[in-house]
Design an enzyme around this catalytic site. Structure first.
Site, PDB file in Angstrom:
ATOM      1  N   SER A 272      20.552 -71.282  44.873  1.00 53.03           N
ATOM      2  CA  SER A 272      21.796 -71.852  44.354  1.00 53.03           C
ATOM      3  C   SER A 272      21.715 -72.333  42.911  1.00 53.03           C
ATOM      4  O   SER A 272      22.737 -72.598  42.291  1.00 53.03           O
ATOM      5  CB  SER A 272      22.242 -73.019  45.244  1.00 53.03           C
ATOM      6  OG  SER A 272      21.253 -74.034  45.259  1.00 53.03           O
TER       7      SER A 272
ATOM      8  N   TYR B 255       2.941 -81.116  45.405  1.00 53.80           N
ATOM      9  CA  TYR B 255       3.380 -79.823  44.863  1.00 53.80           C
ATOM     10  C   TYR B 255       2.198 -78.863  44.751  1.00 53.80           C
ATOM     11  O   TYR B 255       2.261 -77.724  45.225  1.00 53.80           O
ATOM     12  CB  TYR B 255       4.013 -80.065  43.497  1.00 53.80           C
ATOM     13  CG  TYR B 255       4.569 -78.829  42.815  1.00 53.80           C
ATOM     14  CD1 TYR B 255       5.814 -78.322  43.175  1.00 53.80           C
ATOM     15  CD2 TYR B 255       3.853 -78.193  41.804  1.00 53.80           C
ATOM     16  CE1 TYR B 255       6.335 -77.208  42.539  1.00 53.80           C
ATOM     17  CE2 TYR B 255       4.369 -77.080  41.169  1.00 53.80           C
ATOM     18  CZ  TYR B 255       5.604 -76.586  41.543  1.00 53.80           C
ATOM     19  OH  TYR B 255       6.108 -75.476  40.909  1.00 53.80           O
TER      20      TYR B 255
ATOM     21  N   SER C  42       5.163 -68.995  43.611  1.00 51.62           N
ATOM     22  CA  SER C  42       4.285 -70.157  43.662  1.00 51.62           C
ATOM     23  C   SER C  42       4.318 -70.826  42.290  1.00 51.62           C
ATOM     24  O   SER C  42       5.386 -71.014  41.715  1.00 51.62           O
ATOM     25  CB  SER C  42       2.869 -69.747  44.058  1.00 51.62           C
ATOM     26  OG  SER C  42       2.024 -70.886  44.151  1.00 51.62           O
TER      27      SER C  42
ATOM     28  N   LYS D 246       1.626 -75.402  46.939  1.00 51.84           N
ATOM     29  CA  LYS D 246       1.643 -74.147  46.197  1.00 51.84           C
ATOM     30  C   LYS D 246       0.321 -73.394  46.360  1.00 51.84           C
ATOM     31  O   LYS D 246       0.296 -72.154  46.375  1.00 51.84           O
ATOM     32  CB  LYS D 246       1.931 -74.400  44.723  1.00 51.84           C
ATOM     33  CG  LYS D 246       3.371 -74.831  44.431  1.00 51.84           C
ATOM     34  CD  LYS D 246       4.368 -73.744  44.761  1.00 51.84           C
ATOM     35  CE  LYS D 246       5.764 -74.081  44.243  1.00 51.84           C
ATOM     36  NZ  LYS D 246       6.768 -73.013  44.510  1.00 51.84           N
TER      37      LYS D 246
END
Length: 359
Positions: A61, A201, A187, A205
């Site tokens: 989005s 994070y 990633s 990842k």
């Protein structure tokens, strides 16, 4: 006479050795050229024309997803955007110049397995079989380790690992039946090199990189090519919606400035072009930006040294205090430093890529 003959013999041997050496170098260069030519032919053979193909963007989005949507839409693909915020999805339509009969939106929380299965089924029903799956959804929590809790790690893992896994599980059976498909997992360079103040994070990842690279090895036999993408900082405008902890204003200022400067980040349109090209050719791996490539190389050669450098860097980052373990969005953490002239390029990208919220 004998000395002269010996002298001539040694000279001839030297010439022979040099000729042999140059011959080996020439042979090596020839083999390398042949190998590169063969690899290029194979790459061309795998190329996918995106015209009339269905591309599903999970987390589609705003941000990088919109830049990718513009490119694949211009190349004639049918674009399906899936994200959890219905209003944000509807606003995304205004940012894309894609005919309505080739642009579809689906409300879906990528961390909910049932919703992901239902969304994939709906895309297949409305748009046809999915030719390309891109897992783009992301969440960032910036702050010191002391302020990150188990929920932060779970949120990152659900978004960056479980979400892509759910989507892969949903699309692969049909791709196997058709003996063709592309999967792109976005990633980060933080999935290769862990950086301070981004531990949830980085950890999630890293998990995505491990899954994605192994997945490619297993699905190649089915003519399904998985591409693992590890970008550095990109000017998508996403910093506004990142989550800040601790000294949130300082964290946001540092994040948004480095995310905007030409010396430390890359234009999102440029990154999106590279991602789409890697997808079309079925490339196994893509690291984006000179800075990210340099960091990846240094870490592969001297991981201990890079870790030590980050340890010193961490001493310069904000410590205790601020809002502690509470969370504030980037746009809720503005200061004199951000927004400013230093963040202009990222701020402009935020406007372009639906990161500003309702207008």
């Amino acid at each position: 006479m004998r000395c002269n003959l010996t002298h001539i013999s040694k000279g001839e041997n030297d010439v022979a050795k040099k000729s042999s050496m140059w011959g080996m170098i020439g042979l090596g260069m020839g083999l390398a050229s042949a190998g590169m030519a063969t690899a290029n032919l194979i790459r061309q053979f795998k190329k996918m024309d995106l015209n009339h193909q269905t591309v599903l963007l999970m987390g589609g989005s705003r941000g990088l997803a919109l830049e990718i949507a513009r490119i694949v839409g211009d190349q004639g693909a049918t674009v399906a955007l899936a994200a959890r915020d219905g209003e944000e999805l509807e606003r995304a339509r205004d940012f894309l110049n894609i005919p309505s009969d080739r642009l579809f939106t689906f409300v879906c929380d990528v961390t909910n397995e049932e919703q992901v299965r239902d969304t994939v089924a709906a895309v297949q029903e409305q748009c046809g079989d999915i030719d390309v799956l891109m897992n783009i959804a992301g969440v960032i929590q910036a702050g010191a380790f002391e302020f990150q809790n188990n929920e932060d790690y779970a949120k990152s893992m659900n978004t960056h690992f479980w979400g892509p896994l759910y989507a892969v599980n949903a699309v692969v059976p049909t791709m196997k039946k058709r003996n063709r498909g592309r999967i792109v997992n976005i990633s980060s360079i933080a999935g290769k090199v862990s950086v301070p103040h981004l531990l949830p994070y980085s950890a999630s990842k890293h998990a995505l990189v491990g899954f994605s690279e192994g997945l490619r090895s297993e699905l190649a036999k089915d003519n399904i090519f998985v591409t693992t993408v590890c970008p550095g900082l990109m000017r998508t405008g996403s910093a506004r919606n990142a989550e800040m902890k601790g000294h949130n204003k300082v964290e946001y200022a540092l994040f948004s400035i480095f995310d905007s400067l030409a010396l430390t980040s890359i234009d999102a349109k440029c990154a999106a072009k590279q991602i789409v090209e890697a997808c079309k050719y079925g490339d196994p791996h893509l690291v984006i930006s000179i800075q990210a490539k340099a960091l990846n190389f240094l870490h592969s050669m001297a991981p201990s040294a890079v870790t030590e450098i980050f340890s010193w860097t961490n001493l310069l980052l904000p410590g205790k205090g601020g809002i502690g373990a509470a969370t504030a969005k980037g746009h809720e953490s503005e200061s004199a430093w951000s927004p400013s002239i230093l963040t202009k390029m990222s701020d402009d990208a935020a406007v372009r890529n639906n990161e500003m919220g309702a207008r």
